[in-house]
Write a protein that holds these residues in place. Sequence first.
Motif, PDB file in Angstrom:
ATOM      1  N   PHE A 132       9.538 -23.022   5.789  1.00 48.70           N
ATOM      2  CA  PHE A 132       8.872 -21.869   6.400  1.00 48.70           C
ATOM      3  C   PHE A 132       9.473 -21.497   7.758  1.00 48.70           C
ATOM      4  CE2 PHE A 132       6.473 -25.568   7.841  1.00 48.70           C
ATOM      5  CZ  PHE A 132       6.298 -25.321   9.192  1.00 48.70           C
ATOM      6  N   ARG A 133      10.336 -22.347   8.309  1.00 48.59           N
ATOM      7  CA  ARG A 133      10.969 -22.042   9.593  1.00 48.59           C
ATOM      8  C   ARG A 133      12.411 -21.560   9.407  1.00 48.59           C
ATOM      9  NH1 ARG A 133      10.516 -26.483  14.003  1.00 48.59           N
ATOM     10  NH2 ARG A 133      11.507 -24.762  15.137  1.00 48.59           N
ATOM     11  N   ARG A 134      12.782 -21.294   8.183  1.00 46.47           N
ATOM     12  CA  ARG A 134      14.132 -20.791   7.908  1.00 46.47           C
ATOM     13  C   ARG A 134      14.043 -19.321   7.481  1.00 46.47           C
ATOM     14  NH1 ARG A 134      17.436 -25.749   4.992  1.00 46.47           N
ATOM     15  NH2 ARG A 134      16.301 -27.451   5.995  1.00 46.47           N
ATOM     16  N   PRO A 135      14.977 -18.483   7.930  1.00 47.56           N
ATOM     17  CA  PRO A 135      14.969 -17.064   7.523  1.00 47.56           C
ATOM     18  C   PRO A 135      15.588 -16.883   6.132  1.00 47.56           C
ATOM     19  CG  PRO A 135      16.796 -17.454   9.012  1.00 47.56           C
ATOM     20  CD  PRO A 135      16.060 -18.772   8.901  1.00 47.56           C
ATOM     21  N   VAL A 136      15.017 -17.614   5.181  1.00 52.68           N
ATOM     22  CA  VAL A 136      15.575 -17.726   3.832  1.00 52.68           C
ATOM     23  C   VAL A 136      14.442 -17.563   2.829  1.00 52.68           C
ATOM     24  CG1 VAL A 136      16.667 -19.328   2.207  1.00 52.68           C
ATOM     25  CG2 VAL A 136      17.443 -19.265   4.577  1.00 52.68           C
ATOM     26  N   ASN A 137      14.704 -16.885   1.721  1.00 52.73           N
ATOM     27  CA  ASN A 137      13.741 -16.813   0.632  1.00 52.73           C
ATOM     28  C   ASN A 137      14.432 -17.154  -0.679  1.00 52.73           C
ATOM     29  OD1 ASN A 137      11.002 -16.543   0.826  1.00 52.73           O
ATOM     30  ND2 ASN A 137      11.002 -14.330   1.082  1.00 52.73           N
TER      31      ASN A 137
ATOM     32  N   LEU B 104       2.028 -13.789   6.282  1.00 51.50           N
ATOM     33  CA  LEU B 104       2.664 -13.733   7.599  1.00 51.50           C
ATOM     34  C   LEU B 104       1.825 -12.961   8.610  1.00 51.50           C
ATOM     35  CD1 LEU B 104       6.358 -13.029   6.481  1.00 51.50           C
ATOM     36  CD2 LEU B 104       5.457 -15.172   7.431  1.00 51.50           C
ATOM     37  N   GLY B 105       0.698 -12.389   8.160  1.00 51.88           N
ATOM     38  CA  GLY B 105      -0.195 -11.671   9.064  1.00 51.88           C
ATOM     39  C   GLY B 105       0.307 -10.302   9.474  1.00 51.88           C
ATOM     40  N   LYS B 106       1.113  -9.665   8.620  1.00 49.96           N
ATOM     41  CA  LYS B 106       1.629  -8.334   8.957  1.00 49.96           C
ATOM     42  C   LYS B 106       0.516  -7.291   8.873  1.00 49.96           C
ATOM     43  CE  LYS B 106       5.982  -9.653   9.285  1.00 49.96           C
ATOM     44  NZ  LYS B 106       6.714  -9.601  10.568  1.00 49.96           N
ATOM     45  N   PRO B 107       0.578  -6.240   9.674  1.00 50.66           N
ATOM     46  CA  PRO B 107      -0.433  -5.171   9.598  1.00 50.66           C
ATOM     47  C   PRO B 107      -0.439  -4.507   8.223  1.00 50.66           C
ATOM     48  CG  PRO B 107       0.890  -4.977  11.609  1.00 50.66           C
ATOM     49  CD  PRO B 107       1.550  -6.019  10.758  1.00 50.66           C
ATOM     50  N   LYS B 108      -1.622  -4.060   7.789  1.00 55.32           N
ATOM     51  CA  LYS B 108      -1.769  -3.487   6.451  1.00 55.32           C
ATOM     52  C   LYS B 108      -0.864  -2.276   6.239  1.00 55.32           C
ATOM     53  CE  LYS B 108      -6.418  -5.066   5.284  1.00 55.32           C
ATOM     54  NZ  LYS B 108      -7.780  -4.677   4.850  1.00 55.32           N
ATOM     55  N   ALA B 109      -0.722  -1.449   7.257  1.00 53.11           N
ATOM     56  CA  ALA B 109       0.122  -0.254   7.122  1.00 53.11           C
ATOM     57  C   ALA B 109       1.584  -0.650   6.904  1.00 53.11           C
ATOM     58  CB  ALA B 109      -0.009   0.620   8.363  1.00 53.11           C
ATOM     59  N   ASP B 110       2.028  -1.675   7.619  1.00 53.31           N
ATOM     60  CA  ASP B 110       3.404  -2.159   7.456  1.00 53.31           C
ATOM     61  C   ASP B 110       3.612  -2.751   6.066  1.00 53.31           C
ATOM     62  OD1 ASP B 110       3.789  -1.370  10.029  1.00 53.31           O
ATOM     63  OD2 ASP B 110       4.003  -3.380  10.879  1.00 53.31           O
ATOM     64  N   ILE B 111       2.594  -3.496   5.596  1.00 54.70           N
ATOM     65  CA  ILE B 111       2.692  -4.089   4.252  1.00 54.70           C
ATOM     66  C   ILE B 111       2.799  -2.992   3.205  1.00 54.70           C
ATOM     67  CG2 ILE B 111       1.457  -5.426   2.503  1.00 54.70           C
ATOM     68  CD1 ILE B 111       0.235  -7.080   4.790  1.00 54.70           C
TER      69      ILE B 111
ATOM     70  N   LEU C 293      12.420 -10.268  -1.260  1.00 57.22           N
ATOM     71  CA  LEU C 293      13.125  -9.412  -0.298  1.00 57.22           C
ATOM     72  C   LEU C 293      12.184  -8.774   0.728  1.00 57.22           C
ATOM     73  CD1 LEU C 293      15.593  -7.576  -2.709  1.00 57.22           C
ATOM     74  CD2 LEU C 293      16.229  -9.181  -0.901  1.00 57.22           C
ATOM     75  N   ALA C 294      10.898  -8.683   0.402  1.00 57.39           N
ATOM     76  CA  ALA C 294       9.947  -7.963   1.259  1.00 57.39           C
ATOM     77  C   ALA C 294       9.911  -8.465   2.699  1.00 57.39           C
ATOM     78  CB  ALA C 294       8.552  -8.004   0.630  1.00 57.39           C
ATOM     79  N   PRO C 295       9.960  -9.777   2.954  1.00 54.55           N
ATOM     80  CA  PRO C 295       9.925 -10.242   4.352  1.00 54.55           C
ATOM     81  C   PRO C 295      11.258 -10.071   5.090  1.00 54.55           C
ATOM     82  CG  PRO C 295       9.083 -11.911   2.832  1.00 54.55           C
ATOM     83  CD  PRO C 295       9.814 -10.902   2.022  1.00 54.55           C
TER      84      PRO C 295
END
Length: 356
Positions: free
Chosen positions: A81-86, A111-118, A156-158
Motif C-alpha cells: 500500500f506504500r508503493r505507487p503500483v497496482n 483512499l478517501g477521495k472526494p465523491k466528485a473526483d471519484i 488504473l483509476a488511482p
Amino acid sequence: MGSDDGFIEIIDVTKAFGPADRRVYALGGVAATIRRGEFFTLLGPSGCGKTTLLRLIAGFELPTSGEIRLDGQEIGHLPPFRRPVNTVFQNYALFPHMTVAQNIGFGLEMLGKPKADIAATVERMLALVKMTDLAGRRTDQLSGGQQQRVALARALAPQPKVLLLDEPLSALDLKLRKEMQVELKRIQLETGITFIFVTHDQEEALTMSDRIAVMSGGKILQIGSPREIYAHPTNRFVADFIGETNFIRARVQGGKAIVGGEVEVPLPAAPAQGEVTLAIRPEHLRLVAKGTAGALTATVGDAVYFGTDSHVHLTLGDGTGIVVRQQTDPDGREGPAPGSVLGVSFPPAAVQVLED
C-alpha cells in the motif's frame, strides 16, 4: 528522482524460500532496468521466476537480497500500500455484488477521495476501456473479456506509476485474447503508464511489448526489443523458446562455418575455430534443386499444411532434422514428395552463432 532510462531498477535481486539448510532459490541475482512509460514483458516457462519477480515489485513478497528502486526510491521492503503500483491479477478479483462503476471506484473510496473526483475518474476509466454503456451492470453478468476490462480500469483509476499484469489474458479464448492484446497496448499508450506484463505466451510478448526479458531458472537470459529477441537470440534457450528454430552443428574454420562438410557460411563474428551451434529460423530457409551451389542436401520427410503456410520437415545427411516454412502456393500445388532429395539454401545473414 530516477531518470527515464532507469525508472525501475532491479539490482542483483534474489528470492529464496525455506530454511537456510533447505533453501530453494526462485530468483538468483536478477538485474534489469525498466524505462518510464514502456510496455515491459517478463516472458518464460512455468517456474522460471517471472511471477515471483512481479510479486517482489508489487510488495507481496520481499527480496532475500538485492534492491528494487522505483523513480530513484528504494522500495524493496515497503508494504504494497506504500508503493505507487497496482496489479491486475489472473482471476481479476472483482466484487460480484457491485456494479462495474462501483468496482472501478472502490479503490478510490478506500483512499478517501472526494465523491466528485471519484465520479469523474470512473467516467474517464469507463471511456478508456470502452464500457460506458455497462456502468450499471453487475460484474457477475459480464463476459470474461468485459471483466478483464473492469479489472484493468479499477487498477488504473488511482493513477499508479506502474501497472503489473500477471497473465491477465490466459483465461480468454484465442480470438478474444488477440483483441485484448491490441486493447491493452492501446490503453498503455494512451495512459503513458509503465506496464510490466507476465506471460508464457511468446506471441503475446512479441506483439505487445516494447522490450522483453526472457527468463529461465530464476535468471534473466536476455533483454531486448521483440525484433532483437527474435532475430538475435544470444543463447540456445532463447532461440528455442521464442518461435521455431533450426539448430545445426557446424565447425568454424577461418571465419567460416562449415556445415555438413559441404557448405561454407561466412561469419562476421565467430570463434576462431571449433564446434558451434547455428540457429536458423524456418522462414529463412528455401528449398532448391539438389546440387545447387551453397545449398545443404536434405531428404524430405513430410509437409504439414497450416493454411497460410506449410512446414516441410527434412533430414540432413548427418541425421539432423530441420523445418522449412513455405508460403502456401496460390495455385494449390502440393509440396515436395516424402523421400525426395532437395537442396536447402539460406542467406548468411540469417545465421546466428549461439552459446550452448
